[in-house]
Design a protein around this motif. Structure first.
Motif, PDB file in Angstrom:
ATOM      1  N   ASP A  55      -1.546  17.793  -1.596  1.00 31.25           N
ATOM      2  CA  ASP A  55      -1.612  17.201  -2.932  1.00 31.25           C
ATOM      3  C   ASP A  55      -1.600  18.329  -3.955  1.00 31.25           C
ATOM      4  O   ASP A  55      -2.582  18.541  -4.681  1.00 31.25           O
ATOM      5  CB  ASP A  55      -2.878  16.351  -3.045  1.00 31.25           C
ATOM      6  N   GLN A  77      -2.612  14.705  -7.523  1.00 32.13           N
ATOM      7  CA  GLN A  77      -2.245  13.335  -7.876  1.00 32.13           C
ATOM      8  C   GLN A  77      -3.072  12.289  -7.146  1.00 32.13           C
ATOM      9  O   GLN A  77      -3.200  11.157  -7.609  1.00 32.13           O
ATOM     10  CB  GLN A  77      -0.757  13.106  -7.569  1.00 32.13           C
ATOM     11  N   TYR A  78      -3.646  12.668  -5.988  1.00 34.71           N
ATOM     12  CA  TYR A  78      -4.409  11.698  -5.203  1.00 34.71           C
ATOM     13  C   TYR A  78      -5.886  11.787  -5.555  1.00 34.71           C
ATOM     14  O   TYR A  78      -6.486  12.864  -5.494  1.00 34.71           O
ATOM     15  CB  TYR A  78      -4.249  11.956  -3.703  1.00 34.71           C
ATOM     16  N   THR A 130       3.410   9.889   8.410  1.00 30.45           N
ATOM     17  CA  THR A 130       3.034   9.186   7.183  1.00 30.45           C
ATOM     18  C   THR A 130       2.080   8.064   7.563  1.00 30.45           C
ATOM     19  O   THR A 130       2.107   7.554   8.689  1.00 30.45           O
ATOM     20  CB  THR A 130       4.262   8.598   6.475  1.00 30.45           C
ATOM     21  N   ALA A 133      -0.181   4.563   5.720  1.00 33.03           N
ATOM     22  CA  ALA A 133      -0.454   3.719   4.565  1.00 33.03           C
ATOM     23  C   ALA A 133      -1.859   4.013   4.057  1.00 33.03           C
ATOM     24  O   ALA A 133      -2.807   4.082   4.840  1.00 33.03           O
ATOM     25  CB  ALA A 133      -0.317   2.248   4.944  1.00 33.03           C
ATOM     26  N   GLN A 150     -11.491   5.735   1.502  1.00 38.59           N
ATOM     27  CA  GLN A 150     -10.157   6.081   1.979  1.00 38.59           C
ATOM     28  C   GLN A 150     -10.204   7.262   2.944  1.00 38.59           C
ATOM     29  O   GLN A 150      -9.515   7.268   3.967  1.00 38.59           O
ATOM     30  CB  GLN A 150      -9.241   6.391   0.802  1.00 38.59           C
ATOM     31  N   MET A 179       0.850  -1.193   0.000  1.00 41.25           N
ATOM     32  CA  MET A 179       0.000   0.000   0.000  1.00 41.25           C
ATOM     33  C   MET A 179       0.886   1.244   0.000  1.00 41.25           C
ATOM     34  O   MET A 179       1.866   1.309   0.746  1.00 41.25           O
ATOM     35  CB  MET A 179      -0.920   0.021   1.223  1.00 41.25           C
ATOM     36  N   PRO A 180       0.547   2.255  -0.805  1.00 33.42           N
ATOM     37  CA  PRO A 180       1.355   3.482  -0.827  1.00 33.42           C
ATOM     38  C   PRO A 180       1.205   4.264   0.472  1.00 33.42           C
ATOM     39  O   PRO A 180       0.182   4.174   1.151  1.00 33.42           O
ATOM     40  CB  PRO A 180       0.778   4.256  -2.008  1.00 33.42           C
ATOM     41  N   GLU A 181       2.247   5.005   0.823  1.00 34.05           N
ATOM     42  CA  GLU A 181       2.199   5.864   1.997  1.00 34.05           C
ATOM     43  C   GLU A 181       2.032   7.310   1.569  1.00 34.05           C
ATOM     44  O   GLU A 181       2.555   7.732   0.533  1.00 34.05           O
ATOM     45  CB  GLU A 181       3.476   5.722   2.832  1.00 34.05           C
ATOM     46  N   ILE A 182       1.274   8.061   2.350  1.00 33.50           N
ATOM     47  CA  ILE A 182       1.128   9.488   2.114  1.00 33.50           C
ATOM     48  C   ILE A 182       1.509  10.234   3.385  1.00 33.50           C
ATOM     49  O   ILE A 182       1.426   9.697   4.491  1.00 33.50           O
ATOM     50  CB  ILE A 182      -0.309   9.874   1.689  1.00 33.50           C
TER      51      ILE A 182
END
Length: 292
Positions: free
Chosen positions: A21, A25-26, A288, A290, A32, A1-4
């Motif tokens: 953002d 991009q998100y 950060t 996930a 979510q 899973m990507p982290e932000i």
């Protein structure tokens, strides 16, 4: 899973997950957003503020048409992931984030325009933190009856629109205000098509002191539940009480909410009366997470 990367912030206890953002991009789904705002399994918050350039989001086109200098757009989501038009506490926290991360500057005496789905909001510095000009307001004719757990009988509500919908209910005493059970959703009859935030207010004694009106308020926010504060709800409550109080009522108000105190000011402009909200904005921590 990507982290932000995220930041947690609040305005008088009305708390938000802030996600930068800039270039859009998100594409965060409602699920979510709800997961990020979950207080047990996520970061926790009454809503999410996505910090995005106005040119990078479809809803930002109207903001740029209104004010070409509105570089940044506050993409606000309720805790359940639904989209909301505006958030008075959120726009101050949004401004704090822009300044603290050096994405924007705000010199003394100048304004910072921020795009929202309810139009561009101009933010200035104030003694308590920031002041946001929320623009014009309207009072729709609808006066729904409001049923809430803890009230023995339904009460009439006054509809106020600040770019997002509110219904304000006057209560008779502090005991009635404290006795409300806002874990249960208040019922509006007739129900507004898109729902509404519901504010319950009690005047202080005396109502006006040193030329400033004073009230206490609790609020149930649509898509969230009871919150410690609601900026636009605070403004709606002050507008409603001023209307009920009559022509001699002041244009400056001090509103106590469970999370603190906010200021409301009504003032004339060439296009009609505007209303401004002032209060603190605090960033708490960053990290950060996930993204499911």
């Amino acid at each position: 899973m990507p982290e932000i990367t995220f930041t947690k912030g609040h305005g008088t206890g009305n708390d938000f997950v802030i996600v930068a953002d800039p270039d859009g991009q998100y594409d965060l789904s409602p699920e979510q957003v709800a997961a990020l705002c979950d207080r047990r399994f996520g970061i926790g918050g009454d809503g999410l503020l996505r910090v995005v350039r106005s040119r990078a989001i479809d809803a930002g086109a109207a903001a740029l048409a209104e004010e070409p200098d509105a570089e940044w757009f506050m993409d606000y989501r309720n805790a359940d992931g639904s989209i909301a038009e505006m958030c008075g506490n959120g726009v101050r926290v949004f401004a704090r984030y822009l300044l603290d991360t050096e994405l924007a500057t705000l010199e003394p005496g100048s304004t910072l325009p921020i795009g929202t789905r309810a139009g561009v909001k101009d933010v200035t510095r104030s003694e308590t933190g920031f002041q946001a000009d929320l623009g014009r307001w309207t009072a729709p004719a609808a006066e729904p009856l409001v049923r809430a757990k803890g009230l023995s009988v339904p009460r009439p509500g006054m509809s106020i629109d600040l770019g997002n919908p509110h219904v304000v209910v006057a209560l008779a005493s502090e005991e009635e205000l404290e006795g409300l059970d806002l874990t249960v959703i208040p019922i509006l009859d007739p129900a507004p098509e898109h729902g509404a935030n519901v504010e319950f207010v009690v005047p202080s004694e005396p109502l006006v002191k040193d030329g400033v009106g004073r009230i206490r308020m609790r609020v149930f926010e649509r898509g969230v539940g009871e919150t410690l504060s609601c900026g636009t709800g605070t403004v709606a409550a002050a507008l409603a009480v001023r209307s009920w109080a009559g022509e001699s009522a002041p244009n400056s108000w001090r509103v106590e909410v469970p999370g603190g105190t906010l200021g409301v000011r009504m003032f004339p402009t060439e296009e009609g009366e505007h209303v401004a909200l002032s209060g603190p904005a605090t960033l708490v921590f960053s990290g950060t997470v996930a993204l499911a």
